[in-house]
Design a protein around this motif. Structure first.
Motif, PDB file in Angstrom:
ATOM      1  N   PRO A  82       0.829  -1.214   0.000  1.00 40.04           N
ATOM      2  CA  PRO A  82       0.000   0.000   0.000  1.00 40.04           C
ATOM      3  C   PRO A  82       0.864   1.265   0.000  1.00 40.04           C
ATOM      4  CG  PRO A  82      -0.748  -1.546   1.693  1.00 40.04           C
ATOM      5  CD  PRO A  82       0.566  -2.044   1.201  1.00 40.04           C
ATOM      6  N   LEU A  83       0.304   2.343  -0.563  1.00 42.24           N
ATOM      7  CA  LEU A  83       0.953   3.643  -0.556  1.00 42.24           C
ATOM      8  C   LEU A  83       0.166   4.576   0.351  1.00 42.24           C
ATOM      9  CD1 LEU A  83       1.590   4.059  -4.399  1.00 42.24           C
ATOM     10  CD2 LEU A  83       3.178   3.193  -2.678  1.00 42.24           C
ATOM     11  N   SER A  84       0.825   5.621   0.851  1.00 42.89           N
ATOM     12  CA  SER A  84       0.133   6.586   1.705  1.00 42.89           C
ATOM     13  C   SER A  84       0.541   7.995   1.318  1.00 42.89           C
ATOM     14  CB  SER A  84       0.459   6.335   3.181  1.00 42.89           C
ATOM     15  OG  SER A  84       1.839   6.495   3.433  1.00 42.89           O
ATOM     16  N   LEU A  85      -0.339   8.943   1.646  1.00 42.41           N
ATOM     17  CA  LEU A  85      -0.035  10.349   1.388  1.00 42.41           C
ATOM     18  C   LEU A  85      -0.716  11.219   2.437  1.00 42.41           C
ATOM     19  CD1 LEU A  85      -2.782  11.811   0.071  1.00 42.41           C
ATOM     20  CD2 LEU A  85      -2.116  10.460  -1.901  1.00 42.41           C
ATOM     21  N   ASN A  86      -0.243  12.446   2.550  1.00 36.10           N
ATOM     22  CA  ASN A  86      -0.838  13.436   3.429  1.00 36.10           C
ATOM     23  C   ASN A  86      -1.875  14.213   2.620  1.00 36.10           C
ATOM     24  OD1 ASN A  86      -1.400  15.787   4.956  1.00 36.10           O
ATOM     25  ND2 ASN A  86       0.611  15.685   5.955  1.00 36.10           N
ATOM     26  N   VAL A  87      -3.105  14.247   3.075  1.00 32.46           N
ATOM     27  CA  VAL A  87      -4.172  14.875   2.304  1.00 32.46           C
ATOM     28  C   VAL A  87      -3.901  16.356   2.027  1.00 32.46           C
ATOM     29  CG1 VAL A  87      -5.620  15.535   4.267  1.00 32.46           C
ATOM     30  CG2 VAL A  87      -6.689  14.995   2.061  1.00 32.46           C
ATOM     31  N   PHE A  88      -3.081  16.992   2.864  1.00 31.74           N
ATOM     32  CA  PHE A  88      -2.757  18.394   2.615  1.00 31.74           C
ATOM     33  C   PHE A  88      -1.954  18.571   1.329  1.00 31.74           C
ATOM     34  CE2 PHE A  88      -3.632  18.506   7.185  1.00 31.74           C
ATOM     35  CZ  PHE A  88      -4.549  19.550   7.214  1.00 31.74           C
ATOM     36  N   SER A  89      -1.302  17.502   0.879  1.00 30.48           N
ATOM     37  CA  SER A  89      -0.606  17.573  -0.408  1.00 30.48           C
ATOM     38  C   SER A  89      -1.582  17.783  -1.555  1.00 30.48           C
ATOM     39  CB  SER A  89       0.188  16.286  -0.652  1.00 30.48           C
ATOM     40  OG  SER A  89       1.207  16.134   0.308  1.00 30.48           O
ATOM     41  N   LEU A  90      -2.832  17.394  -1.345  1.00 27.07           N
ATOM     42  CA  LEU A  90      -3.879  17.581  -2.347  1.00 27.07           C
ATOM     43  C   LEU A  90      -4.623  18.895  -2.133  1.00 27.07           C
ATOM     44  CD1 LEU A  90      -5.421  13.976  -2.268  1.00 27.07           C
ATOM     45  CD2 LEU A  90      -3.652  14.836  -3.808  1.00 27.07           C
TER      46      LEU A  90
END
Length: 347
Positions: free
Chosen positions: A273-281
């Protein structure tokens, strides 16, 4: 039934071996294809080795198939004996759901029938292109234009449509800045297609060791992602980023490279799985998306586009006995840029 020569995986841990498999009789709407070339896709390796879940063995991989029609069913209207044709990642779908009716068979609500390792309409498991012949319903066979050699066309049936579809959907073209992450089997085709569409193309690769190739293939710029200054220098630059890498990535770092309203699209399929910080969007109204091959209509469109622009995959043709060596070389990134099996060597 037709018995044909093939190469198959017998387990997740054993090398592929020569074997024979049976192909169904040609039905009224079927096409029998004399396979000439079959590309090796990273997906073949993932599937054969059980990386994406349990597989049904013996398994004959291969969903980048190019060949010649040798027999047609009595009701076939789309193809004739002697036609140059291809088969990609799917060989059937329900044909009735909203997605199929819109020409997006890859998103069939009931699930499309994969070219190998899937349950076929007759209850058997599909077997792929590492073989001398295949029988496919005419609606899932595409025409390979005369301007494309069969060997360079084979990888386009997966790598080509996998990259063409998102580039087309997200509007790569004149005035658009497009970044391609990774210059491998998918990435090198993506660079060619994006360049032919008229976009300004940048390759983002771990190092500069393939820079000369990237520029030759059509990239305007080439940057190394192992240099932290790359992300500062290119912040907010791109309208579209196409991530072709099948490994874990720092999504937040790549998302920072998008302009306001830009999109990053994954076509590489990491096992984890991959993850990201929603603030990047949120900060930049950016989008993060995925894309899966393309429908039959768009696949034909892609082949016609590639023929028009004299665009094929960069390949190394190998005999069947080198398939296992090729798998190891793909995993070691030791190929420029796609292995293609000469199926005449299957005997």
């Amino acid at each position: 039934m037709l018995t044909v020569n093939a190469y198959a995986a017998t387990s997740a841990t054993e090398p592929l071996v020569p074997t024979t498999i049976e192909r169904r009789d040609v039905g009224p709407h079927d096409v029998l294809i004399d396979i000439k070339f079959a590309g090796i896709c990273h997906s073949d390796i993932h599937t054969a080795r059980g990386d994406w879940g349990p597989a049904s063995y013996p398994l004959v991989p291969g969903h980048e198939i190019a060949g010649i029609v040798s027999e047609i069913g009595s009701a076939v209207t789309k193809h004739a004996v002697g036609d140059r044709v291809g088969v990609g990642c799917m060989v059937n779908s329900c044909r009735e759901c909203v997605n199929c009716l819109q020409g997006e068979e890859q998103f069939c609500v009931a699930g499309n029938t994969g070219t190998y390792g899937a349950m076929d309409r007759d209850g058997t498991v599909t077997q792929g292109g590492y073989s001398t012949h295949v029988v496919v319903t005419e609606d899932f066979v595409v025409r390979i234009p005369d301007a494309l050699a069969l060997d360079v066309a084979a990888p386009l049936l997966c790598a080509g449509i996998t990259t063409y579809s998102p580039l087309n959907h997200w509007g790569a073209g004149p005035g658009k800045k497009v970044a391609i992450v990774g210059l491998g089997g998918l990435g090198h085709v993506a660079v060619k297609i994006a360049h032919a569409m008229g976009a300004e193309v940048t390759v983002l690769s771990q190092s500069l060791k393939k820079q000369e190739d990237g520029l030759r293939l059509g990239a305007d710029h080439y940057y190394a992602t192992n240099d932290p200054s790359t992300f500062d220098q290119l912040a907010g630059s791109f309208d579209l980023i196409l991530n072709t890498v099948s490994a874990k990535s720092d999504l937040d770092a790549y998302l920072s490279l998008l302009a306001v309203g830009g999109a990053m699209v994954n076509v590489g399929a990491p096992a984890e799985p991959l993850s990201l910080n929603v603030f990047s969007l949120i900060f930049g109204r950016r989008s993060y998306a995925g894309s899966l091959i393309g429908g039959i209509r768009e696949t034909q469109e892609m082949l016609d586009f590639c023929a028009e622009h004299e665009l094929g995959a960069e390949i190394e043709v190998i005999p069947a006995e080198k398939i296992n060596d090729a798998y190891e070389r793909v995993l070691a990134s030791d190929v420029r840029y796609r292995f293609v099996i000469d199926t005449a060597t299957l005997g």
